[in-house]
Motif scaffolding. Structure first.
Motif, mmCIF file in Angstrom:
data_model
loop_
_atom_site.group_PDB
_atom_site.id
_atom_site.type_symbol
_atom_site.label_atom_id
_atom_site.label_comp_id
_atom_site.label_asym_id
_atom_site.label_seq_id
_atom_site.Cartn_x
_atom_site.Cartn_y
_atom_site.Cartn_z
ATOM 1 N N ALA A 93 -4.843 3.603 -1.495
ATOM 2 C CA ALA A 93 -3.473 3.113 -1.619
ATOM 3 C C ALA A 93 -3.397 1.657 -2.050
ATOM 4 O O ALA A 93 -2.312 1.154 -2.358
ATOM 5 C CB ALA A 93 -2.731 3.287 -0.291
ATOM 6 N N GLY A 94 -4.543 0.965 -2.093
ATOM 7 C CA GLY A 94 -4.546 -0.400 -2.610
ATOM 8 C C GLY A 94 -4.236 -0.467 -4.087
ATOM 9 O O GLY A 94 -4.046 -1.556 -4.627
ATOM 10 N N ILE A 135 4.240 4.265 -6.272
ATOM 11 C CA ILE A 135 3.493 4.589 -7.486
ATOM 12 C C ILE A 135 2.124 3.936 -7.393
ATOM 13 O O ILE A 135 2.004 2.756 -7.038
ATOM 14 C CB ILE A 135 4.226 4.112 -8.754
ATOM 15 N N PHE A 136 1.086 4.725 -7.740
ATOM 16 C CA PHE A 136 -0.299 4.274 -7.634
ATOM 17 C C PHE A 136 -0.968 4.378 -8.999
ATOM 18 O O PHE A 136 -0.925 5.431 -9.645
ATOM 19 C CB PHE A 136 -1.053 5.116 -6.602
ATOM 20 N N ASP A 137 -1.594 3.285 -9.412
ATOM 21 C CA ASP A 137 -2.235 3.236 -10.722
ATOM 22 C C ASP A 137 -3.639 3.816 -10.616
ATOM 23 O O ASP A 137 -4.634 3.100 -10.505
ATOM 24 C CB ASP A 137 -2.284 1.793 -11.229
ATOM 25 N N VAL A 138 -3.702 5.152 -10.623
ATOM 26 C CA VAL A 138 -4.971 5.876 -10.557
ATOM 27 C C VAL A 138 -5.021 6.864 -11.710
ATOM 28 O O VAL A 138 -4.001 7.190 -12.311
ATOM 29 C CB VAL A 138 -5.115 6.625 -9.212
ATOM 30 N N PRO A 139 -6.214 7.380 -12.039
ATOM 31 C CA PRO A 139 -6.322 8.351 -13.132
ATOM 32 C C PRO A 139 -5.480 9.596 -12.866
ATOM 33 O O PRO A 139 -5.349 10.045 -11.719
ATOM 34 C CB PRO A 139 -7.816 8.696 -13.154
ATOM 35 N N PHE A 157 -4.340 6.515 3.111
ATOM 36 C CA PHE A 157 -5.193 7.582 2.604
ATOM 37 C C PHE A 157 -6.604 7.523 3.182
ATOM 38 O O PHE A 157 -7.399 8.437 2.981
ATOM 39 C CB PHE A 157 -5.309 7.496 1.076
ATOM 40 N N ALA A 158 -6.924 6.455 3.901
ATOM 41 C CA ALA A 158 -8.320 6.204 4.272
ATOM 42 C C ALA A 158 -8.829 7.122 5.375
ATOM 43 O O ALA A 158 -10.024 7.374 5.461
ATOM 44 C CB ALA A 158 -8.483 4.747 4.697
ATOM 45 N N SER A 159 -7.963 7.625 6.225
ATOM 46 C CA SER A 159 -8.448 8.320 7.413
ATOM 47 C C SER A 159 -7.965 9.758 7.547
ATOM 48 O O SER A 159 -8.201 10.389 8.579
ATOM 49 C CB SER A 159 -8.017 7.541 8.666
ATOM 50 N N HIS A 177 0.839 -1.206 0.000
ATOM 51 C CA HIS A 177 0.000 0.000 0.000
ATOM 52 C C HIS A 177 0.873 1.254 0.000
ATOM 53 O O HIS A 177 0.414 2.338 0.387
ATOM 54 C CB HIS A 177 -0.923 0.011 1.216
ATOM 55 N N GLY A 178 2.125 1.137 -0.421
ATOM 56 C CA GLY A 178 3.009 2.296 -0.511
ATOM 57 C C GLY A 178 3.602 2.768 0.792
ATOM 58 O O GLY A 178 4.253 3.812 0.855
#
Length: 217
Positions: free
Chosen positions: A200-201, A182-186, A158-160, A117-118
């Motif tokens: 972060a998943g 590195i996070f594969d998000v838009p 990032f959840a809280s 989760h980075g």
């Protein structure tokens, strides 16, 4: 070997402006340069290049170190049929025979899940020797926690809390440890909103002191 890690977007942290098609050049365990990929590649024609999808950010700190590593049991995959795959807490944890060796094995699995989760640092006081050993051997740093974090303990930093609060110091200047994720998000729109929405998943790679410690399959 000098390695350039490039992504669709570089988010240096600390409010610094995002860099489209940005990259981090890594020499040993340290950062050699940060900036647009084309500039870094032109200055280092012999470097190995790793290209990743999504957003490259500073490594993350998870504020729930004790809760996730000393108050939760991360089952061995061989126990999945009996215990499932999610962390075990509360009364279910109290029913387990938790020896020091079992705490150490759980912490090693928990640390691996964190890095997926980075996460490269945990906050909070850890006191179990086997857990401390697992964290130190993995190379995660341990930070002081000045107040109890709000929300439910989660592997997702990032959840809280706001995304920026999860980041370690910004990427750069030269000489700082090469520690990032590195996070594969838009990458269209606000990058912090994308990270918060997708979580972060989505991590595809975590680099800790120049070492690639996690890579999504």
């Amino acid at each position: 070997m000098l390695t350039i890690h490039a992504a669709d977007l570089l988010l240096p942290g600390a409010g610094l402006a995002p860099v489209p098609d940005g990259a981090v050049a890594v020499d040993g365990r340290g950062i050699a340069a940060v900036g647009p990929y084309e500039d870094l590649a032109a200055e280092r024609p012999g470097a190995r290049v790793r290209r990743w999808p999504g957003i490259l950010t500073p490594g993350l700190c998870n504020p729930y170190g004790p809760e996730l590593l000393e108050r939760a049991y991360h089952p061995d995959p061989r126990e999945a049929g009996e215990l499932g795959t999610e962390p075990i807490t509360g009364d279910a944890l109290a029913a387990l025979d938790m020896t020091e060796a079992r705490w150490g094995a759980s912490a090693r699995r928990g640390v691996q899940r964190m890095m997926a989760h980075g996460t490269v640092a945990v906050a909070g006081d850890l006191w179990r020797p086997a857990v401390v050993d697992a964290v130190q051997r993995a190379g995660l740093s341990m930070q002081e926690r000045f107040e109890e974090p709000e929300g439910t303990p989660s592997l997702d930093p990032f959840a809280s809390r706001p995304v920026d609060d999860a980041f370690l110091p910004p990427l750069g200047p030269e000489g700082r440890d090469a520690t990032f994720a590195i996070f594969d998000v838009p990458t269209t729109g606000d990058p912090c909103e994308a990270l918060a929405e997708h979580g972060a998943g989505t991590c595809v790679a975590t680099v800790l002191g120049g070492r690639l410690v996690y890579r999504a399959r």
